[in-house]
Design an enzyme around this catalytic site. Structure first.
Site, PDB file in Angstrom:
ATOM      1  N   ASP A  85       2.096   2.443   3.613  1.00 44.01           N
ATOM      2  CA  ASP A  85       3.276   1.009   4.070  1.00 44.01           C
ATOM      3  C   ASP A  85       4.798   1.281   3.694  1.00 44.01           C
ATOM      4  O   ASP A  85       5.551   1.406   4.309  1.00 44.01           O
ATOM      5  CB  ASP A  85       3.386  -0.517   3.313  1.00 44.01           C
ATOM      6  CG  ASP A  85       1.944  -1.168   3.496  1.00 44.01           C
ATOM      7  OD1 ASP A  85       1.220  -0.654   4.818  1.00 44.01           O
ATOM      8  OD2 ASP A  85       1.342  -2.155   2.464  1.00 44.01           O
ATOM      9  N   HIS A 120       0.925  -0.877  -0.084  1.00 46.44           N
ATOM     10  CA  HIS A 120      -0.046   0.400   0.137  1.00 46.44           C
ATOM     11  C   HIS A 120       0.607   1.178   0.237  1.00 46.44           C
ATOM     12  O   HIS A 120       1.917   0.946   0.539  1.00 46.44           O
ATOM     13  CB  HIS A 120      -0.979   0.313   1.573  1.00 46.44           C
ATOM     14  CG  HIS A 120      -1.484  -0.804   2.040  1.00 46.44           C
ATOM     15  ND1 HIS A 120      -1.711  -2.042   2.819  1.00 46.44           N
ATOM     16  CD2 HIS A 120      -3.489  -1.338   1.439  1.00 46.44           C
ATOM     17  CE1 HIS A 120      -2.610  -3.156   3.137  1.00 46.44           C
ATOM     18  NE2 HIS A 120      -2.901  -2.502   1.658  1.00 46.44           N
TER      19      HIS A 120
HETATM   20  C1  XUL Z   1      -7.515  -6.267   4.209  1.00 46.89           C
HETATM   21  C2  XUL Z   1      -6.598  -6.833   3.263  1.00 46.89           C
HETATM   22  C3  XUL Z   1      -5.376  -5.467   2.517  1.00 46.89           C
HETATM   23  C4  XUL Z   1      -5.647  -6.360   0.849  1.00 46.89           C
HETATM   24  C5  XUL Z   1      -4.265  -4.830   0.480  1.00 46.89           C
HETATM   25  O1  XUL Z   1      -7.842  -7.776   4.530  1.00 46.89           O
HETATM   26  O2  XUL Z   1      -6.955  -8.431   2.564  1.00 46.89           O
HETATM   27  O3  XUL Z   1      -4.669  -6.220   3.513  1.00 46.89           O
HETATM   28  O4  XUL Z   1      -5.119  -6.992   0.348  1.00 46.89           O
HETATM   29  O5  XUL Z   1      -5.329  -3.284   0.750  1.00 46.89           O
END
Ligand code: XUL
Ligand code: CO
Length: 441
Positions: free
Chosen positions: A103, A100
């Site tokens: 992150d 993300h």
């Molecule tokens: C949350 C989840 C996230 C997604 C990416 O449950 O799985 O980490 O994978 O946003």
């Protein structure tokens, strides 16, 4: 550059008889299977959020693992995270990573400043990737759910300002994905859902989500992005009712809004079970609709009703997952991202490696077991035989469009009771075949 894990070397493959904790028992990255190495079949990815950022904090207590990487200033820590991530990937023979935006680099005072700092980290990663081209980005995404501005959603917020902010953030995350050569961009609907319909304009929120996705596709394509967009279904958590409930729900949404061609599914095991489906069910629905894309590998706990994101160790589920992946023709742009975190009590640096080894070995063994199941052929043959009435006679007429209600009524009247043509479903026998194949590997 000094190492973050000086006591841990490159994790070797020692084979199934090894008792060495820091060794692979099943994942042999360079073993050639069907003409390509195992690492290319499995396309393992490190999740930046759990591995580099998750310190075990939960609502009952502070973190137990040190994920500061020896730095207190956010800029220095973001860079140290990159160095540590590359060390982990190298030592574990992991070729891909997923992130993300936040992150990689946290939020600063303004969006402009946040963007500028993110650029620095993305450039730093790009340099590291240049120095070691074996490391690749599987997919990127935007964390459009953790800041208070997203309390009512991002694309589905009642506030048009928030929608605009989210669009700006996603635009930047797409830029980062393109810059790092990613072939996937994920939308997990963080807070895209609702708590109560009493305050919710459901129709507008759905339309707006589609608007956001369309703009994202238009922007990315205009920048030359030729990868996939993924939607990652999840039925609940954080909102009571997430819009991307499960694969079938998302497929209907994609079709309604003309988004079908650009989007594929990123299926997460723990999200499947939260939706009261098996992992294999979600993969099958995606695959049979030509929408299988990527996987977030983890597992939940049958006794806990939330997204525990545990490292996957269930060989049965991994086998049936890889069965679907193989039937889908393998991964193309997607891969196997460990959206998984070591338990809060597994807090030492070694646990990072031990948990990945457990997950990677599970999927390597699952891959081998799935290949063995397919080679064994009994399951596929059974299904083919079970549906053979559709290959001739009245079944073939129905499929060929040669039947209608009148002709079927005539057929049924002449035929009389049809229970004689039914055969046993043999569920138990089939489950025993899986055990047989698994335990003779
Ligand atoms: C949350 C989840 C996230 C997604 C990416 O449950 O799985 O980490 O994978 O946003
Ligand atoms: Co996920």
């Amino acid at each position: 550059m000094s190492e973050f894990f000086p006591t841990i070397g490159k994790i070797p493959y020692e084979g199934k008889d090894s008792k060495t904790p820091l060794a692979f028992k099943y994942y042999n990255p360079d073993e050639i299977i069907d003409g390509k190495p195992m690492r290319e079949h499995l396309k393992f990815a490190l999740s930046w959020w759990h591995t580099m950022g998750g310190d075990g904090t939960d609502m009952f207590g502070v973190g137990t693992a040190d994920k500061t990487w020896g730095e207190s200033a956010p800029e220095a820590r973001a860079k140290a995270k990159v160095d540590a991530a590359f060390e982990i990937m190298t030592k574990l023979s992991i070729d891909y990573f997923c992130f993300h935006d936040r992150d990689l680099s946290p939020e600063y005072g303004t969006l402009a400043e946040t963007n500028a700092k993110l650029d620095e980290i993305v450039d730093y990663i790009a340099e590291k990737m240049k120095a070691d081209p074996s490391k690749k980005l599987l997919w990127g995404t935007a964390k459009a759910f953790d800041h208070p501005r997203y309390m009512h959603g991002a694309g589905t917020s009642p506030s048009a300002d928030v929608f605009a902010y989210a669009a700006a953030q996603i635009k930047k995350a797409i830029d980062a994905t393109i810059k790092l050569g990613g072939k996937g961009y994920v939308f997990w609907g963080g807070r895209e859902g609702y708590e109560t319909l009493l305050n919710t304009n459901y129709a507008l929120e759905q339309d707006n989500m589609a608007r956001l996705l369309k703009m994202a596709v238009a922007y990315a394509r205009s920048k030359g992005y030729d990868g996939d967009f993924y939607i990652e279904p999840k039925p609940k958590e954080p909102t009571k009712h997430q819009y991307d409930f499960d694969t079938a729900t998302v497929l209907g949404f994609l079709q309604k809004y003309g988004l079908w061609d650009d989007f594929f599914m990123n299926i997460e095991a723990n999200h499947a079970t939260l939706a009261q489906h098996t992992f294999q069910h979600e993969l099958r629905v995606a695959r049979e609709n030509g929408k299988f894309g990527s996987i977030d590998a983890n597992q939940g706990d049958a006794l806990l009703g939330w997204d525990t994101d545990q490292f996957p160790t269930n060989i049965y589920d991994a086998t049936l997952c890889m069965y679907e992946v193989i039937k889908a023709g393998g991964f193309t742009n997607g891969g196997l991202n460990f959206d998984a975190k070591a338990r809060r009590g597994s807090f030492t640096p070694e646990d990072i490696f031990l948990s990945y080894i457990a997950g990677m070995d599970t999927f390597a063994l699952g891959f081998k077991a799935a290949r063995a199941l397919i080679a064994d052929g009994r399951l596929d043959q059974f299904v083919a035989d079970r549906y053979k009435s559709w290959t001739t006679g009245i079944g073939k007429d129905i499929i060929d469009g040669k039947a209608d209600f009148e002709s079927l009524e005539k057929y049924a009247l002449e035929k009389g009771e049809v229970t004689d043509s039914l055969t046993s479903g043999r569920q138990e026998m089939l489950e025993a075949i899986i055990n047989n194949v698994l335990f003779t590997l």
